[in-house]
Motif scaffolding. Structure first.
Motif, PDB file in Angstrom:
ATOM      1  N   GLY A   1      36.455-121.835  23.878  1.00  0.00           N
ATOM      2  CA  GLY A   1      36.608-123.251  23.830  1.00  0.00           C
ATOM      3  C   GLY A   1      36.523-123.920  25.229  1.00  0.00           C
ATOM      4  N   GLY A   2      37.215-125.024  25.208  1.00  0.00           N
ATOM      5  CA  GLY A   2      37.134-126.009  26.589  1.00  0.00           C
ATOM      6  C   GLY A   2      35.625-126.107  26.851  1.00  0.00           C
ATOM      7  N   TRP A   3      35.190-126.355  27.888  1.00  0.00           N
ATOM      8  CA  TRP A   3      33.991-126.284  28.291  1.00  0.00           C
ATOM      9  C   TRP A   3      32.729-125.473  27.853  1.00  0.00           C
ATOM     10  CZ3 TRP A   3      32.304-131.033  30.213  1.00  0.00           C
ATOM     11  CH2 TRP A   3      33.239-131.826  30.953  1.00  0.00           C
ATOM     12  N   GLY A   4      33.376-124.459  27.573  1.00  0.00           N
ATOM     13  CA  GLY A   4      32.466-123.395  26.889  1.00  0.00           C
ATOM     14  C   GLY A   4      32.136-123.607  25.520  1.00  0.00           C
TER      15      GLY A   4
ATOM     16  N   LEU B   1      30.508-126.143  25.037  1.00  0.00           N
ATOM     17  CA  LEU B   1      28.871-126.495  25.362  1.00  0.00           C
ATOM     18  C   LEU B   1      27.938-125.585  25.124  1.00  0.00           C
ATOM     19  CD1 LEU B   1      29.598-129.190  28.133  1.00  0.00           C
ATOM     20  CD2 LEU B   1      29.489-129.652  25.579  1.00  0.00           C
ATOM     21  N   SER B   2      28.647-124.196  24.964  1.00  0.00           N
ATOM     22  CA  SER B   2      27.480-123.128  25.079  1.00  0.00           C
ATOM     23  C   SER B   2      27.336-122.512  23.656  1.00  0.00           C
ATOM     24  CB  SER B   2      28.178-122.004  25.990  1.00  0.00           C
ATOM     25  OG  SER B   2      29.051-121.591  25.539  1.00  0.00           O
ATOM     26  N   ALA B   3      27.755-123.378  22.729  1.00  0.00           N
ATOM     27  CA  ALA B   3      27.958-123.020  21.234  1.00  0.00           C
ATOM     28  C   ALA B   3      26.407-122.782  20.958  1.00  0.00           C
ATOM     29  CB  ALA B   3      28.559-123.954  20.341  1.00  0.00           C
ATOM     30  N   VAL B   4      26.152-121.793  20.189  1.00  0.00           N
ATOM     31  CA  VAL B   4      24.977-121.626  19.464  1.00  0.00           C
ATOM     32  C   VAL B   4      24.960-121.373  17.949  1.00  0.00           C
ATOM     33  CG1 VAL B   4      23.842-120.880  21.375  1.00  0.00           C
ATOM     34  CG2 VAL B   4      24.798-119.228  19.864  1.00  0.00           C
ATOM     35  N   ASN B   5      26.388-121.434  17.461  1.00  0.00           N
ATOM     36  CA  ASN B   5      26.526-120.825  16.006  1.00  0.00           C
ATOM     37  C   ASN B   5      26.193-122.031  15.175  1.00  0.00           C
ATOM     38  OD1 ASN B   5      28.747-121.459  13.790  1.00  0.00           O
ATOM     39  ND2 ASN B   5      28.909-119.097  14.471  1.00  0.00           N
ATOM     40  N   HIS B   6      25.686-121.723  13.948  1.00  0.00           N
ATOM     41  CA  HIS B   6      25.301-122.692  12.961  1.00  0.00           C
ATOM     42  C   HIS B   6      26.060-123.609  12.594  1.00  0.00           C
ATOM     43  CE1 HIS B   6      26.194-121.551   8.850  1.00  0.00           C
ATOM     44  NE2 HIS B   6      26.434-120.375   9.545  1.00  0.00           N
ATOM     45  N   THR B   7      27.525-123.196  12.541  1.00  0.00           N
ATOM     46  CA  THR B   7      28.394-123.897  11.709  1.00  0.00           C
ATOM     47  C   THR B   7      28.704-125.068  12.774  1.00  0.00           C
ATOM     48  OG1 THR B   7      29.420-122.199  10.549  1.00  0.00           O
ATOM     49  CG2 THR B   7      30.855-123.946  10.981  1.00  0.00           C
ATOM     50  N   VAL B   8      29.149-124.456  14.275  1.00  0.00           N
ATOM     51  CA  VAL B   8      29.211-125.895  14.937  1.00  0.00           C
ATOM     52  C   VAL B   8      28.126-126.686  15.006  1.00  0.00           C
ATOM     53  CG1 VAL B   8      29.942-125.930  17.359  1.00  0.00           C
ATOM     54  CG2 VAL B   8      30.715-124.026  16.240  1.00  0.00           C
ATOM     55  N   LEU B   9      26.987-126.122  15.384  1.00  0.00           N
ATOM     56  CA  LEU B   9      25.682-127.132  15.553  1.00  0.00           C
ATOM     57  C   LEU B   9      25.479-127.846  14.437  1.00  0.00           C
ATOM     58  CD1 LEU B   9      23.585-124.507  17.389  1.00  0.00           C
ATOM     59  CD2 LEU B   9      24.617-126.568  18.406  1.00  0.00           C
TER      60      LEU B   9
ATOM     61  N   LEU C   1      21.194-111.190  16.701  1.00  0.00           N
ATOM     62  CA  LEU C   1      21.375-112.555  17.201  1.00  0.00           C
ATOM     63  C   LEU C   1      21.791-112.733  18.557  1.00  0.00           C
ATOM     64  CD1 LEU C   1      21.899-114.263  14.019  1.00  0.00           C
ATOM     65  CD2 LEU C   1      19.815-114.198  14.993  1.00  0.00           C
ATOM     66  N   PRO C   2      21.541-113.992  19.573  1.00  0.00           N
ATOM     67  CA  PRO C   2      22.128-113.967  20.916  1.00  0.00           C
ATOM     68  C   PRO C   2      23.542-114.665  20.546  1.00  0.00           C
ATOM     69  CG  PRO C   2      20.605-115.567  20.637  1.00  0.00           C
ATOM     70  CD  PRO C   2      20.398-114.813  19.286  1.00  0.00           C
ATOM     71  N   GLY C   3      24.415-114.632  21.695  1.00  0.00           N
ATOM     72  CA  GLY C   3      25.699-115.038  21.643  1.00  0.00           C
ATOM     73  C   GLY C   3      25.794-116.617  22.412  1.00  0.00           C
ATOM     74  N   PRO C   4      26.746-116.929  22.732  1.00  0.00           N
ATOM     75  CA  PRO C   4      26.973-118.345  23.202  1.00  0.00           C
ATOM     76  C   PRO C   4      26.247-118.185  24.695  1.00  0.00           C
ATOM     77  CG  PRO C   4      29.080-117.661  22.268  1.00  0.00           C
ATOM     78  CD  PRO C   4      28.236-116.676  22.215  1.00  0.00           C
ATOM     79  N   THR C   5      25.659-119.414  25.059  1.00  0.00           N
ATOM     80  CA  THR C   5      24.811-119.492  26.360  1.00  0.00           C
ATOM     81  C   THR C   5      24.771-120.917  26.605  1.00  0.00           C
ATOM     82  OG1 THR C   5      22.893-119.083  27.518  1.00  0.00           O
ATOM     83  CG2 THR C   5      22.693-118.828  25.289  1.00  0.00           C
ATOM     84  N   PHE C   6      24.791-121.266  27.965  1.00  0.00           N
ATOM     85  CA  PHE C   6      24.327-122.709  28.332  1.00  0.00           C
ATOM     86  C   PHE C   6      22.755-122.972  28.579  1.00  0.00           C
ATOM     87  CE2 PHE C   6      28.856-122.356  29.900  1.00  0.00           C
ATOM     88  CZ  PHE C   6      29.535-123.244  29.194  1.00  0.00           C
ATOM     89  N   LEU C   7      22.161-121.679  28.548  1.00  0.00           N
ATOM     90  CA  LEU C   7      20.779-122.166  28.631  1.00  0.00           C
ATOM     91  C   LEU C   7      20.018-123.091  27.867  1.00  0.00           C
ATOM     92  CD1 LEU C   7      19.269-118.316  29.415  1.00  0.00           C
ATOM     93  CD2 LEU C   7      19.292-120.437  30.663  1.00  0.00           C
ATOM     94  N   PRO C   8      20.454-123.245  26.406  1.00  0.00           N
ATOM     95  CA  PRO C   8      20.021-124.317  26.075  1.00  0.00           C
ATOM     96  C   PRO C   8      20.271-125.902  26.281  1.00  0.00           C
ATOM     97  CG  PRO C   8      20.756-122.744  24.158  1.00  0.00           C
ATOM     98  CD  PRO C   8      21.191-122.351  25.581  1.00  0.00           C
ATOM     99  N   LEU C   9      21.531-126.071  26.989  1.00  0.00           N
ATOM    100  CA  LEU C   9      21.960-127.209  27.388  1.00  0.00           C
ATOM    101  C   LEU C   9      21.057-127.344  28.610  1.00  0.00           C
ATOM    102  CD1 LEU C   9      23.614-129.549  27.694  1.00  0.00           C
ATOM    103  CD2 LEU C   9      25.510-128.224  28.636  1.00  0.00           C
ATOM    104  N   TRP C  10      20.824-126.230  29.625  1.00  0.00           N
ATOM    105  CA  TRP C  10      20.391-126.870  30.749  1.00  0.00           C
ATOM    106  C   TRP C  10      18.724-126.804  30.719  1.00  0.00           C
ATOM    107  CZ3 TRP C  10      23.984-127.763  33.457  1.00  0.00           C
ATOM    108  CH2 TRP C  10      24.965-127.350  33.743  1.00  0.00           C
ATOM    109  N   SER C  11      18.105-126.083  29.536  1.00  0.00           N
ATOM    110  CA  SER C  11      16.724-126.317  29.186  1.00  0.00           C
ATOM    111  C   SER C  11      16.706-127.769  28.799  1.00  0.00           C
ATOM    112  CB  SER C  11      16.206-125.306  28.099  1.00  0.00           C
ATOM    113  OG  SER C  11      16.530-123.976  28.570  1.00  0.00           O
TER     114      SER C  11
END
Lengths: 837, 118
Positions: free
Chosen positions: A25-28, A30-38, A583-593
């Motif tokens: 939750g919260g700022w985290g 933004l690290s979502a990678v789950n397809h339902t959220v996306l 499958l990988p879990g939540p990460t901020f890497l896609p956002l930074w990339s």
């Protein structure tokens, strides 16, 4: 390693799975990678862009409501109609269907997520950032103003000296990254991640539609990406690809654009048709009639839609016979479309249809889309096209096709799947009123517009004289447009009311038979507590207790192992399980990339090329860093997946998703390269000002040395795999070093060749030759990276005889680079000889 | 795993339309080459060199599609008694190839009547 937990109560299993699959939750968030959220984020963002595009449309209609209107000046009007088309095509339609696919596909197929969760997140951020560039430009008055298809020379530097066109070219290319990412993800997920037992003949039709759409995107989008790159290079560095005074041709842009642009219509339509094929049988209470014929029709449409692009160019002076080819294909495409329409009608008339809210929109679709299809056949007839070209008749036609073929089905989809999103049922009466406002308003706007066009009113004019017979037609169209807008506003209110006051939805409110309804609504993060075993096209109808059985862990992977995010991979035809996909879990890497990629694109826009290089380098570093910690450091062999079966993790399987993703990415890449070669040959054959004064004057030595380097790299890359199996890490590493050496040699030769090309600003020949060499050089440079990465992974223990995925992906790249590089070298060496002779 | 359920069969379903794509692209390219090189002014018997080249490209692709159709028919016959998904795959390949053959015939038909480089 932990052992597999024994079966537990559904609640306990839910808690265990939720702990593994949830998004912080919260700022985290933004690290979502789950397809339902996306998927939800994509849909909401696309709807916001739709609203913005709608406001722009209202401004257009306000301007055209009366003759000599002073509401908008020509400069603003140009930006507004350009942005309306751009927003609706690139920022609403494509992302909206991507969002629906991202949300729905795993649920429909019986999987826990998409194949590449981080790629999906990266695509989302690229979409939002790229779209934001366009909106900021609109807000500060420098939005694109050359029409949504950006025809040259209007969009060239001479006639659009500001950054308006650059905003379009860079912003849209940024967004296209998202489209290509989504296409790869959709195709691989459908082919490799269906529920066990779901062979291709049992696959839901929507998945067939999305599979073909994804493939079309991989082939259809690269020509536009190439065209955008070439036009931006022309605008920034004066390389004259489209300048007829220096061997270029504005028609090359039209070819590249419409090579994308016409398939784009079907890329938008096919997912919507998939929605119809899913919803209509449920509401008609009859299985779809003609499943196999619909599948064949989708495939036929997917191909034939690529043979229509020149029908947008019938008036540019192309030989009659060429026009006849495209006219014939344009008429032909009506047949597979007709097959689907008749299948739907047959299903409707064979069943007991229910007039629920989604059905209103489906009936609206039939009326509007068929009318649009018929005017499409009229425009496919060359003499008629000459008369109606560039008039409001075409505007009316394209809105009938796109709104009828996409918006109406998507509105049906919204009402059908909203209970799945929200867990609540719609407020019925308001939805029906909204439908009638939209339907009546739409037809009032665009039916009359056909007549406006036939009376000669051209497109893209900001005003008109009062005595031409267009006044009352335009006024009524504008009134219709505002009525339609009221309908959409009511739709939004309806959704808000549904969220607040809608009664809780039962688990399967429509009595549908597809797997997305075999789960609680709103859906849990992991979709299915256990994956189903599918034995027919109607798994839910076959087993009404399926949802409860899956929730209790009865099925495949009904447990948590090692805290892994597990779902199953299957044989792409039979549906037999062949791997566990981790499958990988939540990460901020896609956002930074995506931010780093944004730095690259914005720097290009600002002509800050050093910063752009830093952005590009940072993007590559961040994208490579996705692989840190990914993979397995030891062999596991087959692991139990339930129902007495065992399969290996995907790193040890023969056809894992990432291998297939590389194949499909290379297909897109190959299309881009083919388009570049086409452009080069097209200019040679058709453009004025050929042959050029200076040609590349080289002997065979340099191309031969470069070719040797490329072949060496490919063969050594293959050899490293053999050595890995036979002799261990040291010799395999030596072969990887040889691979890198081959690429370095090729790169050196290609760089030298680029230096020998005549001044690229002097003639389109030199510009295209340099572009081809740069393309090959870039691939050789990335080949060094691939070889180095394989070497690093081997040394780090991620590679073994079984776990050699990194090397196999590298091999694909080395092979492709060798083939493309050889073609490039033959082209740049051979073309001057042919031209010279 | 039988051959009729291998991923190769997916390719067989689209093979016909890949040939159509090839025909379409090569016809358009050959027309551009011919017109650029003045082949419409060179007569070869009753037709121009340009038209002859186009007819050869067209006929070659029709022949390839004919062979593919023959293979699909044989494969379909061999798989009638097999269960799904083999039957679905072979039927889809047959139907798709038939459609591609018709599409190639239809889109190439103007070669026989329309002037080439006007």
């Amino acid at each position: 390693m932990k052992t597999i937990s024994p079966p537990r109560s559904p609640v306990r299993l839910h808690k265990e799975l939720d702990a593994v699959w949830s998004t912080p939750g919260g700022w985290g968030a933004l690290s979502a990678v789950n397809h339902t959220v996306l998927g939800r984020r994509f849909i909401v963002a696309a709807f916001v862009f739709f609203a913005i595009g709608g406001v722009l449309a209202m401004l257009i209609r306000a301007q055209l409501a009366s003759p000599h209107s002073a509401f908008l000046g020509p400069d603003h009007y140009n930006q507004i109609f350009t942005m309306h088309g751009t927003v609706m095509m690139f920022l609403f339609a494509i992302p909206m269907f991507e969002g629906l696919a991202i949300y729905l596909l795993p649920k429909l197929l019986g999987a826990r997520d998409l194949a590449f969760p981080r790629l999906g997140a990266y695509g989302f951020w690229c979409y939002v950032f790229g779209g934001s560039i366009l909106l900021v430009a609109l807000a500060v008055g420098v939005a694109p103003d050359s029409g949504w298809f950006m025809y040259t020379p209007l969009s060239s530097r001479a006639y659009t000296p500001g950054i308006n066109a650059d905003v379009w070219l860079i912003g849209i290319t940024f967004v296209e990254i998202s489209a290509i990412s989504a296409a790869v993800e959709i195709v691989v997920t459908i082919l490799k991640m269906r529920a066990p037992g779901m062979s291709l003949d049992k696959m839901p039709l929507l998945a067939w539609y999305l599979l073909v759409t994804g493939m079309m995107m991989l082939v259809g989008f690269p020509p536009l990406i190439l065209g955008s790159i070439l036009l931006e290079v022309e605008r920034a560095f004066d390389w004259p690809f489209f300048d007829p005074a220096r061997g270029g041709d504005p028609l090359l842009w039209q070819h590249l654009f419409w090579l994308f642009g016409h398939p784009e219509v079907y890329i938008i339509f096919l997912p919507a048709a998939g929605v119809i094929s899913t919803i209509l049988p449920v509401l008609a209470r009859h299985p779809i009639i003609g499943y196999s014929w619909i599948v064949v029709s989708i495939i036929a449409l997917g191909f034939l839609s690529f043979g229509l692009w020149v029908h947008h160019m019938f008036t540019v002076g192309i030989p009659h016979l060429a026009q006849a080819f495209f006219s014939a294909a344009s008429m032909l495409v009506a047949i597979p479309t007709g097959v689907q329409v008749f299948s739907w009608l047959a299903t409707l008339t064979s069943g007991r249809p229910q007039l629920k809210v989604p059905m209103f929109y489906l009936l609206g679709f039939f009326f509007v889309f068929v009318a649009g299809g018929l005017t499409g056949v009229m425009l496919a007839v060359v003499p008629f096209d000459w008369q109606a070209h560039d008039t409001h008749f075409v505007v009316a036609h394209l809105h009938y096709v796109l709104v009828g073929g996409f918006v109406f089905p998507m509105m049906a989809a919204a009402h059908y799947w909203l209970p799945h999103f929200t867990g609540r049922m719609p407020v019925y009466r308001l939805s029906v009123t909204a439908f009638w406002l939209i339907f009546v308003g739409f037809n009032a706007t665009f039916l009359l517009m056909h007549l406006t066009g036939l009376r000669g009113m051209p497109r893209r004019v900001h005003t008109y004289a009062p005595d031409l017979g267009w006044d009352w037609l335009n006024l009524l169209s504008s009134i219709g447009g505002f009525v339609m807008t009221m309908g959409f506003a009511l739709f939004v209110i309806d959704i808000a009311l549904q969220l607040r006051f809608g009664r809780p939805a039962p688990r399967n409110p429509w009595q549908a038979d597809t797997l997305e309804w075999a789960m609680p609504t709103p859906s849990p993060n992991y979709n299915f507590a256990a994956l189903p075993d599918v034995a027919s096209r109607s798994p839910v109808a076959d087993d009404p207790d399926l949802a409860a059985r899956l929730a209790s862990g009865e099925g495949y992977l009904g447990f948590v192992r090692n805290g892994w995010r597990e779902t199953l991979g299957i044989h792409m035809v039979t549906g037999k399980p062949d791997q566990i996909i981790l499958l990988p879990g939540p990460t901020f890497l896609p956002l930074w990339s995506a931010l780093a990629t944004g730095v690259f694109f914005v720097s290009l826009l600002m002509k800050a090329y050093v910063l752009a290089l830093i952005g590009a380098g940072l993007s590559v570093v961040l994208l490579v860093s996705w692989t840190r910690g990914a993979g397995l450091r030891k062999d596991h062999g087959p692991l139990p997946v339930g129902r007495g079966e065992a399969v290996p993790p995907h790193q040890e399987a023969s056809g894992p998703p990432s291998w297939w993703a590389t194949v499909f990415t290379l297909v897109a890449n190959g299309t881009l390269f083919s388009s570049l070669l086409f452009g080069s040959l097209y200019l040679w054959l058709v453009a004025p000002g050929w042959p050029p004064a200076r040609l590349l004057d080289i002997g065979p030595g340099l191309p031969l040395a470069g070719g040797f380097g490329l072949v060496l790299a490919a063969l050594a890359g293959r050899r490293s795999l053999v050595e890995k199996a036979a002799a261990g890490i040291t010799r395999a590493s030596l072969w990887l070093i040889a691979t890198a050496g081959g690429h370095i040699l090729a790169l050196a030769c290609l760089v030298r060749l680029v230096q020998m090309v005549p001044d690229p600003t002097g003639h389109a020949y030199a510009a295209t030759t340099a572009a081809i060499l740069v393309y090959a050089g870039l691939h050789a440079a990335l080949g060094i990276l691939f070889a180095g990465y394989g070497w690093y992974r081997s040394l780090s223990g991620y590679v073994s005889v079984r776990r050699n995925l990194d090397l196999r992906i590298g091999r694909l790249w080395h092979d492709y680079t060798a083939v493309a590089g050889m073609v490039a070298l033959i082209m740049v060496y051979g073309l001057p000889k042919v031209i010279g002779s | 795993m039988t051959g009729r359920t291998s991923p190769f069969m997916l390719l067989a379903i689209v093979a016909g339309f890949i040939i159509w794509s090839s025909a379409f692209t090569l016809l358009y390219a050959a027309l551009s080459f011919g017109c650029s090189l003045g082949w419409q002014s060179v007569d070869v018997g009753p037709v121009s060199l340009n038209r002859l080249a186009l007819i050869l490209v067209w006929a070659g692709h029709l022949a390839a599609l004919g062979l593919l159709l023959q293979w699909c028919l044989k494969t379909r016959r061999d798989n009638v008694s097999r269960g799904q998904p083999a039957r679905f795959m072979t039927t889809a390949a047959l139907a798709s190839t038939s459609c591609a053959l018709f599409a190639t015939l239809w889109t190439g038909l103007p070669i026989t009547v329309v002037s080439t480089c006007m």
